[in-house]
Motif scaffolding. Sequence first.
Motif, PDB file in Angstrom:
ATOM      1  N   THR A  66    -113.596  85.815 -56.120  1.00  0.00           N
ATOM      2  CA  THR A  66    -113.586  85.089 -54.844  1.00  0.00           C
ATOM      3  C   THR A  66    -114.699  84.040 -54.819  1.00  0.00           C
ATOM      4  O   THR A  66    -114.497  82.867 -54.416  1.00  0.00           O
ATOM      5  CB  THR A  66    -113.760  86.059 -53.680  1.00  0.00           C
ATOM      6  OG1 THR A  66    -112.686  87.018 -53.707  1.00  0.00           O
ATOM      7  CG2 THR A  66    -113.723  85.323 -52.342  1.00  0.00           C
ATOM      8  N   LEU A 103    -100.816  91.394 -54.006  1.00  0.00           N
ATOM      9  CA  LEU A 103    -101.740  90.265 -54.054  1.00  0.00           C
ATOM     10  C   LEU A 103    -102.416  90.069 -52.705  1.00  0.00           C
ATOM     11  O   LEU A 103    -101.803  90.275 -51.661  1.00  0.00           O
ATOM     12  CB  LEU A 103    -101.004  88.986 -54.464  1.00  0.00           C
ATOM     13  CG  LEU A 103    -100.331  89.003 -55.850  1.00  0.00           C
ATOM     14  CD1 LEU A 103     -99.630  87.687 -56.107  1.00  0.00           C
ATOM     15  CD2 LEU A 103    -101.346  89.287 -56.945  1.00  0.00           C
ATOM     16  N   GLU A 104    -103.704  89.661 -52.768  1.00  0.00           N
ATOM     17  CA  GLU A 104    -104.480  89.421 -51.555  1.00  0.00           C
ATOM     18  C   GLU A 104    -104.796  87.939 -51.447  1.00  0.00           C
ATOM     19  O   GLU A 104    -105.219  87.303 -52.422  1.00  0.00           O
ATOM     20  CB  GLU A 104    -105.780  90.224 -51.588  1.00  0.00           C
ATOM     21  CG  GLU A 104    -106.683  89.995 -50.389  1.00  0.00           C
ATOM     22  CD  GLU A 104    -108.010  90.722 -50.527  1.00  0.00           C
ATOM     23  OE1 GLU A 104    -108.742  90.792 -49.530  1.00  0.00           O
ATOM     24  OE2 GLU A 104    -108.323  91.199 -51.640  1.00  0.00           O
ATOM     25  N   GLU A 105    -104.562  87.367 -50.278  1.00  0.00           N
ATOM     26  CA  GLU A 105    -104.832  85.945 -50.050  1.00  0.00           C
ATOM     27  C   GLU A 105    -106.290  85.752 -49.638  1.00  0.00           C
ATOM     28  O   GLU A 105    -106.793  86.459 -48.761  1.00  0.00           O
ATOM     29  CB  GLU A 105    -103.898  85.392 -48.968  1.00  0.00           C
ATOM     30  CG  GLU A 105    -103.925  83.888 -48.844  1.00  0.00           C
ATOM     31  CD  GLU A 105    -102.845  83.374 -47.913  1.00  0.00           C
ATOM     32  OE1 GLU A 105    -102.269  82.312 -48.205  1.00  0.00           O
ATOM     33  OE2 GLU A 105    -102.577  84.045 -46.889  1.00  0.00           O
ATOM     34  N   PRO A 119    -109.448  82.653 -48.747  1.00  0.00           N
ATOM     35  CA  PRO A 119    -109.665  81.230 -48.414  1.00  0.00           C
ATOM     36  C   PRO A 119    -110.541  80.558 -49.466  1.00  0.00           C
ATOM     37  O   PRO A 119    -111.448  81.169 -50.046  1.00  0.00           O
ATOM     38  CB  PRO A 119    -110.365  81.302 -47.063  1.00  0.00           C
ATOM     39  CG  PRO A 119    -111.084  82.616 -47.077  1.00  0.00           C
ATOM     40  CD  PRO A 119    -110.227  83.554 -47.876  1.00  0.00           C
ATOM     41  N   ASP A 175    -105.907  76.088 -44.557  1.00  0.00           N
ATOM     42  CA  ASP A 175    -104.654  76.083 -45.303  1.00  0.00           C
ATOM     43  C   ASP A 175    -104.877  76.110 -46.813  1.00  0.00           C
ATOM     44  O   ASP A 175    -103.934  76.277 -47.590  1.00  0.00           O
ATOM     45  CB  ASP A 175    -103.813  74.864 -44.926  1.00  0.00           C
ATOM     46  CG  ASP A 175    -104.553  73.556 -45.181  1.00  0.00           C
ATOM     47  OD1 ASP A 175    -105.796  73.566 -45.070  1.00  0.00           O
ATOM     48  OD2 ASP A 175    -103.875  72.556 -45.480  1.00  0.00           O
ATOM     49  N   ARG A 176    -106.144  75.935 -47.255  1.00  0.00           N
ATOM     50  CA  ARG A 176    -106.437  75.973 -48.692  1.00  0.00           C
ATOM     51  C   ARG A 176    -106.801  77.401 -49.084  1.00  0.00           C
ATOM     52  O   ARG A 176    -107.907  77.880 -48.850  1.00  0.00           O
ATOM     53  CB  ARG A 176    -107.580  75.017 -49.029  1.00  0.00           C
ATOM     54  CG  ARG A 176    -107.257  73.546 -48.777  1.00  0.00           C
ATOM     55  CD  ARG A 176    -108.362  72.651 -49.304  1.00  0.00           C
ATOM     56  NE  ARG A 176    -108.483  72.762 -50.757  1.00  0.00           N
ATOM     57  CZ  ARG A 176    -109.449  72.176 -51.479  1.00  0.00           C
ATOM     58  NH1 ARG A 176    -110.376  71.452 -50.869  1.00  0.00           N
ATOM     59  NH2 ARG A 176    -109.484  72.316 -52.779  1.00  0.00           N
ATOM     60  N   THR A 177    -105.820  78.083 -49.692  1.00  0.00           N
ATOM     61  CA  THR A 177    -106.018  79.486 -50.073  1.00  0.00           C
ATOM     62  C   THR A 177    -105.463  79.727 -51.468  1.00  0.00           C
ATOM     63  O   THR A 177    -104.722  78.900 -52.019  1.00  0.00           O
ATOM     64  CB  THR A 177    -105.304  80.433 -49.089  1.00  0.00           C
ATOM     65  OG1 THR A 177    -103.895  80.160 -49.133  1.00  0.00           O
ATOM     66  CG2 THR A 177    -105.823  80.254 -47.664  1.00  0.00           C
ATOM     67  N   THR A 178    -105.799  80.868 -52.033  1.00  0.00           N
ATOM     68  CA  THR A 178    -105.207  81.335 -53.281  1.00  0.00           C
ATOM     69  C   THR A 178    -105.059  82.839 -53.174  1.00  0.00           C
ATOM     70  O   THR A 178    -105.479  83.456 -52.173  1.00  0.00           O
ATOM     71  CB  THR A 178    -106.066  80.958 -54.502  1.00  0.00           C
ATOM     72  OG1 THR A 178    -105.328  81.279 -55.699  1.00  0.00           O
ATOM     73  CG2 THR A 178    -107.384  81.729 -54.518  1.00  0.00           C
ATOM     74  N   ARG A 179    -104.466  83.464 -54.181  1.00  0.00           N
ATOM     75  CA  ARG A 179    -104.254  84.912 -54.145  1.00  0.00           C
ATOM     76  C   ARG A 179    -104.760  85.551 -55.417  1.00  0.00           C
ATOM     77  O   ARG A 179    -104.611  84.997 -56.521  1.00  0.00           O
ATOM     78  CB  ARG A 179    -102.765  85.225 -53.951  1.00  0.00           C
ATOM     79  CG  ARG A 179    -102.251  84.838 -52.565  1.00  0.00           C
ATOM     80  CD  ARG A 179    -100.834  85.272 -52.352  1.00  0.00           C
ATOM     81  NE  ARG A 179     -99.885  84.575 -53.228  1.00  0.00           N
ATOM     82  CZ  ARG A 179     -98.582  84.811 -53.272  1.00  0.00           C
ATOM     83  NH1 ARG A 179     -98.079  85.758 -52.502  1.00  0.00           N
ATOM     84  NH2 ARG A 179     -97.801  84.131 -54.079  1.00  0.00           N
TER      85      ARG A 179
END
Length: 330
Positions: A327, A298-300, A302, A309-313
Motif C-alpha cells: 500500500t 481483492l481489496e481496493e 486509494p 477515484d484513483r484506486t488499485t486492488r
Amino acid sequence: MKGDPNKRSRDKYCCFHYDHDHDITDCYDLKQQIKALIRQGKLQRFVSKERMDPPQEQAPRWENKRPSLPIGDIRMIVGGTMAVGSSKKARKTYLKMVQNVQLTGSVPKMSRIDNPIIKFSEEDARCLHHPHDDALVVNIRVGDYNTHRVLVDSGSSADILYYPTFQQMRIDRERLILMNAPLVGFRGTRVFPLGAVTLSVTVGDYPQQITKDITFLVVDCSSVYNAILGRPTLNSWKAVTSSYHLMIKFPTDYGVGELRRNQVAVREFYIAMIEMDDHLQTMNIEEHQTVTEPIERLEEIPLDDSKPDRTTRIGTLASPTVRQALTTFF
C-alpha cells in the motif's frame, strides 16, 4: 392441404378439409385424428366388436387398469447426475463398472424380456415441415398434472424439473432430497439444484403407455421449458428417439408406445427463448467440466487521498506487513 389449389382434382371433394383434391374416404388427416381418438378410448361405440375383443371373448387385461384422469394442466412457466453420486469413491466405482465391461466383454446377467421391434418410417414424418432442426418437445403426465413444454435432451446426464413447475404442482418442499453436486452447462457456469424429488411419470396413449418413477433435479433458474428428460429416463424406458421424425418410441406390454411432438409449439418456444431478456441456462449437462474461480479476494486501496477515484486492488492472502508495504509503495 398441400400443393397448388389450381392443379387439384375438381371431381373429388373432402368434407373434412372443405376443399377439392381427394375424397373424404381417402383423407389421411381425418384417419389420423380418428386413430388418435380411438387410442384415447373416445370412440369405442363406433369400433367393430370383432376388432376390439381378443379371442374367446375375453376382456383385455388392461381394461380394468385404466388410469385416473389428471387433476390439472401445467402449460407454461409463470413468473449431477444421479447415477454417479457426489463422493470420489462413488465416481471411481461408476467408472470401473464400464471399464470392466470393456476389458472382459461380460455384462451383468439380466432377465430376458421379449420386446417389440421399434422402427420408424417416412409415414411417421409425413405431417412435419422438412427440412427442420427443431427440438423434440413433448407433453407428459407428471404426477397428477399434464405437463407441457418438456424438452427431450439425450445430451443431458440428468432429468431436470424447473422450480416454478415444482411450485405449480403444490409439492411439499420437504420432499426435496438435498444434493451437493452441481450441474454444469456448456457455458461453463455451475448451477446447484435445490434438491432431488421422485415423481411418477406416464407417457404414451392408453393402453400403449408406461408409468415409471423418475428422479428429477429441481433447478431454480429461467427457462421456457417446464422440465428436461435426459439420458437416465430415456434409458430406463428403453426409448428410441428420432430427431428427424420428432418422435420417441418405447416398448410396452401392449406393443410400441409413441410420444409425438408439436412442431408449431416447438418453434413458438424457440422464438420465446430468443426474446427472453436474460440468457437462459440451457441445461445440456456435460460431465468433467472445470470452472475457474478466483483464488483470493481483492481489496481496493486509494492511491491519492485528493482523488478518490484513483484506486488499485491488492490480494488479501498476504500478511498484514506485506500488504501495508504494498500500500505504501503504490
